[in-house]
Design a protein around this motif. Structure first.
Motif: not given
Length: 516
Positions: A343-349, A375-378, A399-405
């Protein structure tokens, strides 16, 4: 015929040693090589040998037991002919053995048997009778023909002569390499492991015999754990050559005395073993044929110690189209690929940042579809070189960079269906339940399956992908209000297909469900 001692006069192992030494399998069978797998040996840190039963005339060890049994028929029995039921290697073994001895042979095969196997039996001189949708129905009909036509039924594994014939595999191995410490044997009905275990324990009892079964078809392990033969409610179909619900009575009698241990493996681990065999020998094993090597790898990697070990490559009658599935899954079985839901934040880059954190690792798959402003799910496949340790490091970094895995590498629904369906959230909330089904794969099978499914419950999701196997796999969603669930459950029971509910699958909840 030479008079044999009875069970009561000598122990069981020496009884079978006598019968094996007097077997006449080499009228049709050949002595197969015991090959060294040099690449795998270097990886595991021990000498690994592979008994190449794929090099028999019918590409399977089954010829040994079938011929030994048929060759012992009386003149009167030979006049009547033989009959058996099989959709695989035993059918070819019986057909070739009967043809070599000038006997009539009827092979009853399910109507769902792939044409390639039917043609192979006919080419070997067997008369094929197609009957029933599954092996149980074919077997019952073969037993009926045995009674009505007076033909001798040739059992695939639960027979002393068959077991003794399979024991010649061990006889050859002992002559080819006397200092092997452990032998890993695939287990279906148990004829092969009974023959091998009895021979080794009569001659070199210090050699450990380890049985290997798929996790979803472990009938010998279940019997040994229970102290008696049990019937599995269902069996997995990927390694169809060992898809047996109950171990044979005579093989169990032998195995409970002489088998030193059991190990079970996943379909992915079997696929990885198919690849290992190909890389070392250029032979392509069927899934059941690679089963023993999968068990050897798992055992040596977790609990085994030994300098020289061996596995039986029991057969190579593989449907070519099923190799696509093997190729897709072997990397997962080797721990060289992982499947992650991120799960990643839905933003450019953000995708660039995701790739930066992977540090130029190879992406085997990357699936994404816009579904939310937040949020987007990859769905991502990642190539690994360091196994679980490396995967843990990747997950921690993300996860340390804020992603949900979430690791989906062991989620069967994700691997078999969802990876081909990513981006399928419904536009509104549904009272949906998800089920996986197995159905016999033959021309028109999917149409028949869909016709059978017609009911008052709406199909809200459907995925089918042909894997070249004897059974098709379908993932289907149904709109089922809670008040209707009892009736729906009855509908599933009456439907008659093997099924399993998948509504709680993490992959389904992440990519296909919209209920959070």
């Amino acid at each position: 015929m030479t008079e044999l001692a009875t069970h009561t006069q000598i122990d069981l192992a020496h009884y079978y040693l006598q019968k094996t030494l007097l077997s006449s399998v080499y009228d049709v069978a050949k002595v197969t090589p015991l090959s060294s797998l040099n690449k795998l040996s270097a990886r595991l840190g021990c000498q690994v040998f592979l008994k190449r039963e794929d090099m028999q005339p019918v590409h399977s060890f089954k010829l040994r037991g079938a011929y030994n049994r048929i060759s012992q028929l009386t003149s009167a029995e030979r006049e009547c002919g033989v009959v058996t039921a099989s959709a695989g290697n035993h059918a070819q073994g019986v057909a070739m053995s009967a043809s070599a001895l000038g006997l009539s042979a009827i092979i009853v095969m399910p109507e769902t048997t792939p044409e390639i196997k039917v043609d192979a039996v006919r080419r070997l001189g067997g008369e094929v009778v197609l009957h029933g949708q599954a092996f149980d129905q074919a077997s019952a009909y073969a037993q009926e023909l045995s009674k009505t036509e007076g033909r001798v039924y040739i059992a695939p594994f639960d027979d002393e002569a068959v077991i003794a014939g399979q024991g010649t595999v061990a006889q050859e191995m002992l002559q080819q390499q006397r200092d092997i410490e452990m032998v890993f044997v695939p287990v279906g009905g148990g004829g092969l492991i009974a023959g091998i275990a009895a021979f080794y324990k009569a001659v070199m009892p210090q050699v450990k015999i380890i049985g290997v079964e798929p996790e979803d078809s472990a009938c010998l392990k279940a019997a040994l754990d229970a102290g008696e033969r049990v019937v599995l409610p269902q069996v997995g179909l990927f390694a169809d050559g060992v898809a047996v619900k109950q171990i044979g009575a005579e093989p169990f009698k032998v195995a409970r005395q002489y088998v030193d241990g059991m190990i079970t493996v996943t379909s992915d681990e079997i696929c990885a073993a198919v690849k290992d065999i190909f890389e070392d020998t250029r032979a392509i094993a069927e899934p059941a044929g690679a089963l023993a090597l999968a068990g050897l790898k798992k055992y040596m990697g977790t609990q085994g110690k030994g300098e020289k070990v061996a596995a039986i490559l029991s057969g190579a009658n593989v449907n070519f189209h099923s190799l696509r599935y093997v190729s897709e899954r072997c990397e997962l079985g080797e721990k060289k690929e992982a499947i992650l839901a991120v799960k990643v934040p839905e933003r450019p880059g953000i995708f660039l940042r995701f790739c930066e954190l992977l540090e130029k690792r190879v992406m085997t798959e990357f699936n994404y579809r816009f579904s939310s402003r937040d949020k987007a799910v990859v769905f991502a496949g990642i190539r690994l070189s360091g196994g679980q340790v490396e995967l843990d490091e990747i997950i921690a970094r993300l996860e340390n960079d804020g992603f949900e895995v979430q690791d989906l590498s062991h989620d069967e629904t994700a691997k078999l269906h969802v990876r081909y369906m990513v981006g399928g959230h419904p536009p509104e909330e549904l009272a949906e339940r998800l089920f996986s089904f197995e159905f016999p794969e033959h021309p028109g099978a999917l149409f028949k399956f869909l016709t059978t499914l017609q009911s008052k419950w709406n199909i809200s999701l459907f995925h089918y992908r042909n894997h070249g196997a004897a059974y098709g796999r379908v993932l289907a969603g149904f709109e089922v209000p809670e008040s209707d669930y009892a009736g729906f459950q009855q509908f599933l029971t009456e439907l008659g297909f093997v099924y399993q509910e998948e509504t709680q699958s993490p992959a389904y909840k992440l990519f296909l469900d919209n209920r959070g």
